[in-house]
Motif scaffolding. Structure first.
Motif, PDB file in Angstrom:
ATOM      1  N   ARG A  97       0.809  -1.236   0.000  1.00  0.00           N
ATOM      2  CA  ARG A  97       0.000   0.000   0.000  1.00  0.00           C
ATOM      3  C   ARG A  97       0.833   1.273   0.000  1.00  0.00           C
ATOM      4  O   ARG A  97       1.787   1.384  -0.747  1.00  0.00           O
ATOM      5  CB  ARG A  97      -0.975  -0.019   1.181  1.00  0.00           C
ATOM      6  CG  ARG A  97      -2.072  -1.059   0.992  1.00  0.00           C
ATOM      7  CD  ARG A  97      -3.199  -0.842   1.995  1.00  0.00           C
ATOM      8  NE  ARG A  97      -4.174  -1.914   1.912  1.00  0.00           N
ATOM      9  CZ  ARG A  97      -4.984  -2.243   2.891  1.00  0.00           C
ATOM     10  NH1 ARG A  97      -4.948  -1.584   4.049  1.00  0.00           N
ATOM     11  NH2 ARG A  97      -5.847  -3.208   2.741  1.00  0.00           N
ATOM     12  N   ASN A 153      -4.890  -2.078  12.354  1.00  0.00           N
ATOM     13  CA  ASN A 153      -5.360  -1.757  10.995  1.00  0.00           C
ATOM     14  C   ASN A 153      -6.869  -1.563  11.068  1.00  0.00           C
ATOM     15  O   ASN A 153      -7.467  -1.665  12.146  1.00  0.00           O
ATOM     16  CB  ASN A 153      -4.958  -2.836   9.970  1.00  0.00           C
ATOM     17  CG  ASN A 153      -5.445  -4.226  10.352  1.00  0.00           C
ATOM     18  OD1 ASN A 153      -6.253  -4.377  11.266  1.00  0.00           O
ATOM     19  ND2 ASN A 153      -4.959  -5.231   9.660  1.00  0.00           N
ATOM     20  N   ASN A 154      -7.488  -1.285   9.914  1.00  0.00           N
ATOM     21  CA  ASN A 154      -8.917  -1.013   9.978  1.00  0.00           C
ATOM     22  C   ASN A 154      -9.719  -2.267  10.297  1.00  0.00           C
ATOM     23  O   ASN A 154     -10.778  -2.191  10.927  1.00  0.00           O
ATOM     24  CB  ASN A 154      -9.395  -0.381   8.670  1.00  0.00           C
ATOM     25  CG  ASN A 154     -10.795   0.159   8.786  1.00  0.00           C
ATOM     26  OD1 ASN A 154     -11.166   0.671   9.842  1.00  0.00           O
ATOM     27  ND2 ASN A 154     -11.587   0.023   7.760  1.00  0.00           N
ATOM     28  N   ALA A 155      -9.221  -3.432   9.878  1.00  0.00           N
ATOM     29  CA  ALA A 155      -9.904  -4.675  10.238  1.00  0.00           C
ATOM     30  C   ALA A 155      -9.970  -4.784  11.764  1.00  0.00           C
ATOM     31  O   ALA A 155     -11.005  -5.155  12.337  1.00  0.00           O
ATOM     32  CB  ALA A 155      -9.166  -5.873   9.640  1.00  0.00           C
ATOM     33  N   ILE A 162     -13.348  -8.101   1.609  1.00  0.00           N
ATOM     34  CA  ILE A 162     -12.218  -7.337   1.085  1.00  0.00           C
ATOM     35  C   ILE A 162     -10.993  -8.229   1.063  1.00  0.00           C
ATOM     36  O   ILE A 162     -10.340  -8.394   2.080  1.00  0.00           O
ATOM     37  CB  ILE A 162     -11.941  -6.094   1.948  1.00  0.00           C
ATOM     38  CG1 ILE A 162     -13.133  -5.170   1.837  1.00  0.00           C
ATOM     39  CG2 ILE A 162     -10.688  -5.369   1.497  1.00  0.00           C
ATOM     40  CD1 ILE A 162     -13.232  -4.209   2.945  1.00  0.00           C
ATOM     41  N   PHE A 203     -11.018 -10.701   5.228  1.00  0.00           N
ATOM     42  CA  PHE A 203     -11.881  -9.683   5.829  1.00  0.00           C
ATOM     43  C   PHE A 203     -13.265  -9.789   5.215  1.00  0.00           C
ATOM     44  O   PHE A 203     -13.518  -9.343   4.107  1.00  0.00           O
ATOM     45  CB  PHE A 203     -11.325  -8.269   5.604  1.00  0.00           C
ATOM     46  CG  PHE A 203     -12.146  -7.197   6.282  1.00  0.00           C
ATOM     47  CD1 PHE A 203     -11.817  -6.749   7.543  1.00  0.00           C
ATOM     48  CD2 PHE A 203     -13.263  -6.652   5.658  1.00  0.00           C
ATOM     49  CE1 PHE A 203     -12.579  -5.775   8.176  1.00  0.00           C
ATOM     50  CE2 PHE A 203     -14.043  -5.684   6.284  1.00  0.00           C
ATOM     51  CZ  PHE A 203     -13.689  -5.245   7.543  1.00  0.00           C
ATOM     52  N   VAL A 241     -21.243  -0.107   6.036  1.00  0.00           N
ATOM     53  CA  VAL A 241     -19.932  -0.515   5.537  1.00  0.00           C
ATOM     54  C   VAL A 241     -19.756   0.007   4.115  1.00  0.00           C
ATOM     55  O   VAL A 241     -20.603  -0.228   3.248  1.00  0.00           O
ATOM     56  CB  VAL A 241     -19.780  -2.055   5.546  1.00  0.00           C
ATOM     57  CG1 VAL A 241     -18.354  -2.443   5.191  1.00  0.00           C
ATOM     58  CG2 VAL A 241     -20.170  -2.625   6.904  1.00  0.00           C
ATOM     59  N   HIS A 242     -18.668   0.702   3.893  1.00  0.00           N
ATOM     60  CA  HIS A 242     -18.360   1.230   2.561  1.00  0.00           C
ATOM     61  C   HIS A 242     -18.168   0.074   1.596  1.00  0.00           C
ATOM     62  O   HIS A 242     -17.397  -0.853   1.876  1.00  0.00           O
ATOM     63  CB  HIS A 242     -17.079   2.064   2.642  1.00  0.00           C
ATOM     64  CG  HIS A 242     -16.764   2.816   1.394  1.00  0.00           C
ATOM     65  ND1 HIS A 242     -16.029   2.282   0.372  1.00  0.00           N
ATOM     66  CD2 HIS A 242     -17.079   4.077   1.003  1.00  0.00           C
ATOM     67  CE1 HIS A 242     -15.902   3.184  -0.596  1.00  0.00           C
ATOM     68  NE2 HIS A 242     -16.532   4.276  -0.232  1.00  0.00           N
ATOM     69  N   SER A 267     -16.346  -1.000  -0.728  1.00  0.00           N
ATOM     70  CA  SER A 267     -15.057  -0.518  -1.223  1.00  0.00           C
ATOM     71  C   SER A 267     -14.679  -1.051  -2.588  1.00  0.00           C
ATOM     72  O   SER A 267     -14.033  -0.363  -3.365  1.00  0.00           O
ATOM     73  CB  SER A 267     -13.959  -0.932  -0.248  1.00  0.00           C
ATOM     74  OG  SER A 267     -14.138  -0.270   0.961  1.00  0.00           O
ATOM     75  N   ASP A 280     -18.229   2.412   8.798  1.00  0.00           N
ATOM     76  CA  ASP A 280     -16.895   1.945   8.371  1.00  0.00           C
ATOM     77  C   ASP A 280     -16.611   2.479   6.976  1.00  0.00           C
ATOM     78  O   ASP A 280     -17.159   1.992   5.987  1.00  0.00           O
ATOM     79  CB  ASP A 280     -16.837   0.414   8.385  1.00  0.00           C
ATOM     80  CG  ASP A 280     -15.493  -0.099   7.862  1.00  0.00           C
ATOM     81  OD1 ASP A 280     -14.504   0.647   7.970  1.00  0.00           O
ATOM     82  OD2 ASP A 280     -15.445  -1.231   7.348  1.00  0.00           O
ATOM     83  N   GLY A 284     -13.719   2.392   5.430  1.00  0.00           N
ATOM     84  CA  GLY A 284     -12.676   1.667   4.695  1.00  0.00           C
ATOM     85  C   GLY A 284     -11.495   2.569   4.443  1.00  0.00           C
ATOM     86  O   GLY A 284     -10.719   2.874   5.343  1.00  0.00           O
ATOM     87  N   SER A 313      -8.796   3.355   7.444  1.00  0.00           N
ATOM     88  CA  SER A 313      -7.418   2.843   7.402  1.00  0.00           C
ATOM     89  C   SER A 313      -6.391   3.967   7.378  1.00  0.00           C
ATOM     90  O   SER A 313      -6.671   5.056   6.897  1.00  0.00           O
ATOM     91  CB  SER A 313      -7.191   2.017   6.125  1.00  0.00           C
ATOM     92  OG  SER A 313      -7.832   0.788   6.197  1.00  0.00           O
ATOM     93  N   LYS A 321      -4.320   3.511   3.353  1.00  0.00           N
ATOM     94  CA  LYS A 321      -5.005   3.615   2.060  1.00  0.00           C
ATOM     95  C   LYS A 321      -4.887   5.074   1.605  1.00  0.00           C
ATOM     96  O   LYS A 321      -3.781   5.598   1.577  1.00  0.00           O
ATOM     97  CB  LYS A 321      -6.444   3.133   2.201  1.00  0.00           C
ATOM     98  CG  LYS A 321      -6.535   1.623   2.498  1.00  0.00           C
ATOM     99  CD  LYS A 321      -7.982   1.150   2.502  1.00  0.00           C
ATOM    100  CE  LYS A 321      -8.091  -0.335   2.799  1.00  0.00           C
ATOM    101  NZ  LYS A 321      -9.514  -0.724   2.980  1.00  0.00           N
TER     102      LYS A 321
HETATM  103  C1  LIG Z   1      -9.899  -1.925   3.544  1.00  0.00           C
HETATM  104  C2  LIG Z   1     -11.146  -1.986   4.337  1.00  0.00           C
HETATM  105  C3  LIG Z   1     -11.146  -2.567   5.610  1.00  0.00           C
HETATM  106  C4  LIG Z   1      -9.928  -3.200   6.200  1.00  0.00           C
HETATM  107  O1  LIG Z   1      -8.921  -2.268   6.390  1.00  0.00           O
HETATM  108  P1  LIG Z   1      -7.398  -2.747   6.622  1.00  0.00           P
HETATM  109  O2  LIG Z   1      -6.724  -1.463   6.934  1.00  0.00           O
HETATM  110  O3  LIG Z   1      -6.991  -3.377   5.346  1.00  0.00           O
HETATM  111  O4  LIG Z   1      -7.409  -3.691   7.748  1.00  0.00           O
HETATM  112  C5  LIG Z   1     -12.325  -2.570   6.316  1.00  0.00           C
HETATM  113  N1  LIG Z   1     -13.454  -2.064   5.805  1.00  0.00           N
HETATM  114  C6  LIG Z   1     -13.490  -1.509   4.565  1.00  0.00           C
HETATM  115  C7  LIG Z   1     -14.797  -0.973   4.060  1.00  0.00           C
HETATM  116  C8  LIG Z   1     -12.336  -1.438   3.801  1.00  0.00           C
HETATM  117  O5  LIG Z   1     -12.360  -0.893   2.577  1.00  0.00           O
END
Ligand SMILES: *Cc1c(COP(=O)(O)O)cnc(C)c1O
Length: 454
Positions: free
Chosen positions: A79, A134-136, A162, A166, A207-208, A210, A240, A242, A274, A277
Motif C-alpha cells: 500500500r 489496521n482497519n480490520a 475485502i 476480511f 460498511v463502505h 469498497s 466503516d 474503509g 485505514s 489507504k
Molecule cells: C480496507 C477496508 C477494511 C480493512 O482495512 P485494513 O486497513 O486493510 O485492515 C475494512 N473495511 C473496509 C470498508 C475497507 O475498505
C-alpha cells in the motif's frame, strides 16, 4: 573454504553460512555427475555457485521493488509509501527511547494514544479517537465492544468481502456478535433498519462498498438518516469508511469520496478507516467518534492486543501533521503525489524510458502507450485514471510464453519490476515510477540477466 574465493565468502557471510552453501553446491554437482552430466568441479566454480546461493539467501524478500502495476495503493505490494517526514520520525523512534507512555510534563505514566488524539480531533472534527493495528482491527474492536453476545445490524447490500479473510459476516462471528442482515442486496430502506432493531441490538453498521458498486434499481439509507434512526432506537451507529480520506479528492481531479470529517459531521457515533489507504500513512486503523463511544472502546481489554508500536505512531503523527497544509499535500504525501500525477507527465517519462527499455530488450517490441491506473485498496473501485506506460511485446510473436518468461525475469531482478500482462503485452504503467536513474540501472541489470541465459 581455504581457497581464496572461499575465504572471501567467509569474510562476508560467516563460516557456518559458507560451509552450508559449499556443501549444497557440491551436493548438486555430485547429483549432476551421477546423472552423467558434464560439470565444472573446480574450486572457483564451487565458490562462485556458493556465492550465488549466499547472495540470493541474503537478499530480503522485502527489498524495494518497482510497482508498475498501475495500482497505486497495491495491498500486496504494501500500500502507501510513506512521506519523508514520516520516515524520519520512524527512524528516530527506532533508534532511541521515546516518551511513548510517559508524560514528560508530570514525569508520570502517560497514554499511548495521546500522541495522535489531538491531531485526530483536528483533522476529523471528532470529539475523540484511537488507533489500532489496521482497519480490520478497528472494525473488530468496535463490533466486540458494542455487540458481543448481542446483535449487529447491517444492510444486505453491504456484507463486504475485502480480499483474503476480511468478510463482515465472519468478522461478526469472531467478535462474538450475531449478524442481523436487513434489506436486500440491491435495496435497503429506513423501515428495514427500524424492523431490524430489537432489544438485543448492540450496534448498527454502515460498511463502505469498497471494491464493488451496486448499480441499477438500488436504494440505500444514507449516514445522516441512519444516525436519526439509530438514535431514536438507542443503538450505537458505526460508519466503516474503509479507505477514508481526510481531504476532498476532487481538488486533484479525482472523484469526490466522502471525507472522514463529513462522515463525522453526518452524526455517526463511530467512524472507522485505514491509515495506509488514501490517507497515505503507515498501516493503522482509526476509530474516531463521540467521547462516550471512544471511552467504551478504550475500556475493551482486546484493545491492548491490537495496539500499535512506537514506530508506526511516530510515522503516523508526522503524516497527520502534513494535513495541516493541504495546499502542498500533492507534493508532501507520496500517495496523493502519485494519484495526482498528470497523464502528460507520465507519457513524457515513458518517452524518456523508451530508449533504455528497448536497448535492454532485444527480441521485444517496446512502445509507449496510454493506459489506465487504479487507485486500489478499495477506494473508488470502478474509477480509473488516465496514465501512460511501456508496452512490451515479443518481436517474433513468440506468444504468451515469452511474455510470462519476461515478467518472471523482471520479478527476479535485484530490484524487482512488477508490471501486468494485458492483451498480449507486458504493460509497465509508469505512474508510480519516480526513481528514473534507479529504473535505468535496473534495465541494465535486466539486459545482463537476459544475455546470461542462453
Ligand atoms: C480496507 C477496508 C477494511 C480493512 O482495512 P485494513 O486497513 O486493510 O485492515 C475494512 N473495511 C473496509 C470498508 C475497507 O475498505
Amino acid at each position: 573454504m581455504r581457497h581464496a574465493d572461499g575465504a572471501a565468502l567467509v569474510e562476508r557471510f560467516g563460516r557456518a553460512e559458507v560451509a552450508e552453501a559449499v556443501r549444497a553446491a557440491v551436493g548438486d554437482l555430485r547429483t549432476s555427475l551421477r546423472a552423467g552430466a558434464e560439470a565444472d568441479v573446480s574450486r572457483e566454480a564451487v565458490s562462485a555457485e556458493a556465492g550465488r546461493r549466499l547472495a540470493a539467501r541474503g537478499r530480503s524478500a522485502l527489498r524495494p521493488l518497482f510497482n508498475l502495476t498501475g495500482t497505486v495503493l497495491h495491498t500486496n505490494l504494501g500500500r502507501a509509501i510513506l512521506p519523508e517526514a514520516a520516515i524520519g520520525a520512524a527512524v528516530d523512534a527506532m533508534a532511541s527511547p521515546v516518551a511513548l507512555e510517559y508524560d514528560l510534563d508530570t514525569g508520570r505514566r502517560g497514554e499511548r494514544d495521546d500522541h495522535v488524539r489531538a491531531l485526530l480531533r483536528e483533522v476529523t472534527g471528532a470529539e475523540d479517537g484511537t488507533v489500532v493495528n489496521n482497519n480490520a482491527a478497528a472494525v473488530l474492536l468496535v463490533i466486540n465492544t458494542f455487540a458481543c453476545n448481542r446483535e449487529a445490524v447491517v444492510s444486505r447490500g453491504e456484507l463486504v468481502e475485502i480480499g483474503g479473510s476480511f468478510r463482515i459476516p465472519e468478522l461478526m462471528t469472531q467478535a462474538g456478535a450475531t449478524l442481523r442482515e436487513v434489506g436486500t442486496t440491491n435495496r435497503t430502506h429506513p423501515r428495514d433498519y427500524v424492523d431490524g432493531f430489537g432489544p438485543d441490538t448492540g450496534l448498527v453498521m454502515k460498511v463502505h462498498t469498497s471494491n464493488y458498486r451496486i448499480e441499477g434499481y438500488t436504494a440505500e439509507v444514507g449516514a445522516p438518516e441512519l444516525t436519526g434512526l439509530a438514535r431514536a432506537a438507542g443503538v450505537t451507529f458505526c460508519n466503516d469508511l474503509g479507505s477514508g480520506t481526510l481531504v476532498d479528492l476532487s481538488r486533484w481531479g479525482l472523484r469526490h469520496e466522502p471525507t472522514v470529517r463529513e462522515a463525522v459531521a453526518d452524526g455517526a457515533d463511530l467512524v472507522t478507516f485505514s491509515g495506509d489507504k488514501l490517507l497515505g500513512g503507515p498501516q493503522v486503523g482509526f476509530v474516531v467518534g463521540t467521547s462516550a463511544a471512544i471511552a467504551r472502546v478504550n475500556r475493551n481489554p482486546m484493545k491492548r492486543a491490537l495496539r500499535v508500536d512506537k514506530l508506526r505512531l511516530a510515522a503516523l503523527e508526522a503524516t497527520l501533521k502534513l494535513y495541516r497544509d493541504p495546499d502542498r499535500l500533492d507534493a508532501t504525501l507520496p500517495t496523493l503525489r502519485l494519484l495526482a500525477r498528470p497523464a502528460a507527465d507520465i507519457a513524457a517519462l515513458a518517452e524518456r524510458m523508451l530508449g533504455p527499455a528497448a536497448a535492454a530488450l532485444p527480441g521485444y517490441a517496446v512502445s509507449v502507450g496510454a493506459c489506465r491506473s487504479q487507485i486500489g485498496s478499495g477506494a473508488l473501485p470502478v474509477d480509473t485514471i488516465a496514465s501512460a506506460g511501456l508496452f512490451i511485446r515479443p518481436a517474433d510473436r513468440g506468444g504468451d510464453d515469452a511474455l510470462g518468461r519476461l515478467a518472471a525475469a523482471l520479478r527476479a531482478l535485484p530490484r524487482p519490476v512488477v508490471g501486468r500482462v494485458s492483451e498480449g503485452a507486458l504493460v509497465l504503467d509508469l505512474r508510480c515510477l519516480e526513481d528514473e536513474p534507479g529504473f535505468i540501472a535496473t534495465l541494465q541489470d535486466l539486459s545482463r540477466t537476459l544475455h546470461a541465459v542462453p
